[in-house]
Design a protein around this motif. Structure first.
Motif, mmCIF file in Angstrom:
data_model
loop_
_atom_site.group_PDB
_atom_site.id
_atom_site.type_symbol
_atom_site.label_atom_id
_atom_site.label_comp_id
_atom_site.label_asym_id
_atom_site.label_seq_id
_atom_site.Cartn_x
_atom_site.Cartn_y
_atom_site.Cartn_z
ATOM 1 N N PRO A 163 8.718 45.519 46.466
ATOM 2 C CA PRO A 163 9.988 46.225 46.671
ATOM 3 C C PRO A 163 10.570 46.783 45.373
ATOM 4 O O PRO A 163 11.103 47.899 45.353
ATOM 5 C CB PRO A 163 10.904 45.162 47.276
ATOM 6 N N ASP A 164 10.444 46.038 44.275
ATOM 7 C CA ASP A 164 10.945 46.535 42.995
ATOM 8 C C ASP A 164 10.181 47.785 42.565
ATOM 9 O O ASP A 164 10.779 48.751 42.093
ATOM 10 C CB ASP A 164 10.825 45.451 41.918
ATOM 11 N N VAL A 179 8.711 49.960 44.504
ATOM 12 C CA VAL A 179 9.122 51.056 45.392
ATOM 13 C C VAL A 179 10.511 51.561 45.000
ATOM 14 O O VAL A 179 10.745 52.771 44.983
ATOM 15 C CB VAL A 179 9.057 50.623 46.868
ATOM 16 N N ARG A 180 11.424 50.669 44.661
ATOM 17 C CA ARG A 180 12.751 51.116 44.200
ATOM 18 C C ARG A 180 12.624 52.011 42.973
ATOM 19 O O ARG A 180 13.302 53.039 42.860
ATOM 20 C CB ARG A 180 13.651 49.915 43.889
ATOM 21 N N LYS A 181 11.750 51.636 42.040
ATOM 22 C CA LYS A 181 11.535 52.461 40.841
ATOM 23 C C LYS A 181 10.915 53.810 41.203
ATOM 24 O O LYS A 181 11.286 54.831 40.617
ATOM 25 C CB LYS A 181 10.667 51.708 39.835
ATOM 26 N N LYS A 204 11.386 55.394 44.014
ATOM 27 C CA LYS A 204 12.438 56.163 44.683
ATOM 28 C C LYS A 204 13.407 56.791 43.687
ATOM 29 O O LYS A 204 14.019 57.810 43.984
ATOM 30 C CB LYS A 204 13.197 55.269 45.668
ATOM 31 N N GLU A 205 13.530 56.198 42.504
ATOM 32 C CA GLU A 205 14.420 56.740 41.473
ATOM 33 C C GLU A 205 13.827 57.968 40.786
ATOM 34 O O GLU A 205 14.552 58.737 40.172
ATOM 35 C CB GLU A 205 14.707 55.664 40.413
ATOM 36 N N LEU A 233 9.056 45.568 52.688
ATOM 37 C CA LEU A 233 9.790 46.762 52.264
ATOM 38 C C LEU A 233 10.899 47.187 53.220
ATOM 39 O O LEU A 233 11.493 48.240 53.022
ATOM 40 C CB LEU A 233 8.803 47.925 52.076
ATOM 41 N N GLU A 271 13.954 46.653 53.640
ATOM 42 C CA GLU A 271 15.256 47.050 53.074
ATOM 43 C C GLU A 271 15.160 48.331 52.245
ATOM 44 O O GLU A 271 16.181 48.916 51.893
ATOM 45 C CB GLU A 271 15.846 45.915 52.249
ATOM 46 N N GLU A 272 13.944 48.763 51.928
ATOM 47 C CA GLU A 272 13.746 49.985 51.146
ATOM 48 C C GLU A 272 13.418 51.193 52.023
ATOM 49 O O GLU A 272 13.387 52.315 51.541
ATOM 50 C CB GLU A 272 12.627 49.787 50.123
ATOM 51 N N ASP A 292 14.000 54.136 54.370
ATOM 52 C CA ASP A 292 15.130 54.992 54.714
ATOM 53 C C ASP A 292 14.954 55.679 56.061
ATOM 54 O O ASP A 292 15.924 56.081 56.688
ATOM 55 C CB ASP A 292 15.320 56.082 53.646
ATOM 56 N N ARG A 295 23.404 53.189 56.563
ATOM 57 C CA ARG A 295 23.736 52.282 55.448
ATOM 58 C C ARG A 295 25.212 51.987 55.422
ATOM 59 O O ARG A 295 26.047 52.689 55.738
ATOM 60 C CB ARG A 295 23.307 52.899 54.120
#
Length: 156
Positions: free
Chosen positions: A77-78, A80-82, A84-85, A103, A105-106, A108, A156
């Motif tokens: 997840p971390d 994937v968050r990176k 997405k940025e 994933l 919570e990641e 959309d 959200r």
């Protein structure tokens, strides 16, 4: 059906379908689970989506068999968050219920393909455990064979 978007068609199939060289409109990266990656790997296909940035979530695959494929063995997840940025298009999740559970919570947007076949218990979309995650229907497509593709956005 691999997906309604040309970019979700594996590279080795794109030419035969007439979508080789077609620019993606929705995705420029794919995150796969090991179970999704392995069937092609067994056939010698080390980079199934070379037209996308490729990431394989795996705790057991130590090194990547292809320089175009990054193995993510830690905090998926971390990572994937990176991703997405970063600027660019979306990230396509091409994995099973375990990866979707990690994933959830990641994610959309959920694109759900339904086929006119009753198979009993079926395969879960996610192993995230119970939790209410509100979605909004954003698109619905019907196909001649009875298939339906519904798209839901995360509220959200």
């Amino acid at each position: 059906m691999f997906g309604e978007f040309p970019e979700t068609v594996p590279t080795h199939v794109r030419a035969s379908l007439g979508v080789e060289g077609v620019e993606g409109k929705h995705f420029d990266a794919v995150v796969m689970g090991r179970g999704t990656y392995d069937p092609g790997l067994r056939l010698g296909i080390t980079s199934p989506y070379s037209h996308l940035a490729q990431y394989v979530a795996s705790r057991s695959l130590g090194t990547s068999p292809d320089p175009a494929v990054e193995i993510v063995s830690g905090d998926v997840p971390d990572r994937v968050r990176k991703l997405k940025e970063q600027p660019g298009l979306g990230i396509w999740l091409a994995g099973g219920a375990d990866l979707a559970g990690q994933l959830v919570e990641e994610i959309d947007e959920f694109v759900v393909k339904t086929y006119p076949v009753f198979a009993g218990s079926g395969i879960p979309m996610s192993r995230a455990g119970f939790g209410i995650r509100e979605l909004e229907l954003t698109d619905l497509k019907r196909f001649g064979g009875g298939q339906v593709v519904t798209t839901y956005a995360r509220r959200r």
